[in-house]
Design a protein around this motif. Structure first.
Motif, short mmCIF file in Angstrom:
data_model
loop_
_atom_site.label_atom_id
_atom_site.label_comp_id
_atom_site.label_asym_id
_atom_site.label_seq_id
_atom_site.Cartn_x
_atom_site.Cartn_y
_atom_site.Cartn_z
N GLY A 58 -1.97 -3.98 4.96
CA GLY A 58 -2.10 -5.38 5.35
C GLY A 58 -1.83 -5.61 6.82
O GLY A 58 -2.54 -6.37 7.49
N TYR A 59 -0.79 -4.95 7.34
CA TYR A 59 -0.49 -5.10 8.77
C TYR A 59 -1.57 -4.46 9.64
O TYR A 59 -1.91 -5.00 10.70
CB TYR A 59 0.87 -4.50 9.09
CG TYR A 59 2.01 -5.45 8.82
CD1 TYR A 59 2.10 -6.67 9.47
CD2 TYR A 59 3.01 -5.13 7.90
CE1 TYR A 59 3.14 -7.56 9.23
CE2 TYR A 59 4.06 -6.00 7.65
CZ TYR A 59 4.12 -7.21 8.31
OH TYR A 59 5.14 -8.08 8.05
N ALA A 60 -2.09 -3.32 9.23
CA ALA A 60 -3.15 -2.68 10.01
C ALA A 60 -4.34 -3.62 10.16
O ALA A 60 -4.87 -3.81 11.27
CB ALA A 60 -3.57 -1.37 9.34
N LEU A 61 -4.76 -4.24 9.06
CA LEU A 61 -5.88 -5.18 9.13
C LEU A 61 -5.51 -6.41 9.95
O LEU A 61 -6.29 -6.87 10.79
CB LEU A 61 -6.30 -5.59 7.72
CG LEU A 61 -7.49 -6.55 7.64
CD1 LEU A 61 -8.75 -5.92 8.27
CD2 LEU A 61 -7.75 -6.95 6.19
N GLY A 62 -4.32 -6.95 9.72
CA GLY A 62 -3.90 -8.17 10.42
C GLY A 62 -3.83 -7.98 11.93
O GLY A 62 -4.31 -8.83 12.70
#
Length: 275
Positions: free
Chosen positions: A261-265
């Protein structure tokens, strides 16, 4: 037919009033976990990157949703903390480890101070004509929108119908994984399907699809401006914001969802601020 229309309007009005009462719990606008909302000041404290979250009216209900309150403010707060740790981006802080995340109406002039704008549970949204026009102006002047955490066909139809009122003539498309938005800083090779932590716990982690077969496939869809630049993204059949908001509540949830989720965000925020 007239009676059915009147009945529908009464139900919608009743829900809007109930939402108004809920939103102003204790006389104060509050986020999903009870935090008082940060309303934008006339003069922003600095020009560093702050979060912006859309304050909108819900006209229908969705299971596990809380209207505009969904994922506000700790979803974006935690994302901005990680952005400040993993990049050289200067983030605007209201207190140590607490970034500013302003709650902004589409009709508020403060919208045009926002580097980007986010909203969750948008399968319940209803836009006035004024709001639709303001959103279009914001996006066509260089703004960026990310909507997240809406599941199934009914929610998609509601959102896409309302969004088309703001952006007629724009085509919503699925974004291929080869697109630069997935590779701004980190390599994202899949669209993560993140379930809300409450749903995940209720099913014992056996599935991530909150609407069964209907929402089995997560999507990242978008519209582009005339230069091919993405100006709005829509993560459908997934709750990416929950992977940030709830990151500290369960180590198993963190390892299953928060890293992806953080990678995409972070990739999407960097794309929004550099394109």
């Amino acid at each position: 037919m007239a009676r059915l229309l009147v009945a529908a309007l009464i139900v919608s009005a009743g829900y809007a009033y109930a939402q108004f009462r809920q939103d102003f719990f204790g006389g104060v606008l509050r986020g999903e976990q009870g935090d008082p909302a940060e309303l934008p000041p006339q003069q922003w404290p600095d020009r560093n990157v702050a979060g912006c979250h859309m304050l909108y009216t819900s006209v229908r209900r969705e299971a596990n949703g809380s209207g505009w309150r969904t994922d506000y403010p700790w979803g974006q707060r935690n994302l901005l903390i990680r952005l400040s740790e993993l990049t050289k981006t200067r983030v605007s802080w209201q207190a140590p480890s607490v970034p500013h995340v302003w709650l902004v109406r589409l009709t508020d002039p403060a919208l045009f101070e926002c580097s980007y704008l986010m909203a969750s549970d948008v399968g319940t949204i209803g836009l006035s004509q004024e709001e639709a026009q303001s959103l279009r102006l914001y996006l066509e002047k260089g703004g960026f929108l990310w909507v997240d955490d809406f599941w199934g066909e009914a929610a998609w139809e509601q959102w896409s119908r309302e969004f088309a009122r703001a952006m007629p003539g724009y085509v919503i498309e699925d974004v291929p994984l080869s697109d630069p938005i997935f590779h701004s800083m980190l390599e994202v090779n899949k669209i993560p399907q993140v379930s809300g932590i409450g749903f995940w716990r209720a099913v014992g982690g056996r599935t991530t699809s909150e609407r069964g077969a209907e929402s089995a496939v997560p999507h990242l869809r978008a519209i582009r401006d005339r230069h091919g630049r993405i100006i709005a993204v829509m993560t459908h059949n997934t709750d990416v914001s929950n992977s940030w908001e709830r990151e500290t509540e369960d180590p198993a949830y963190f390892y299953q969802f928060s890293i992806d989720g953080y990678a995409l965000g972070i990739n999407i925020l960097l794309y929004a601020m550099t394109h």
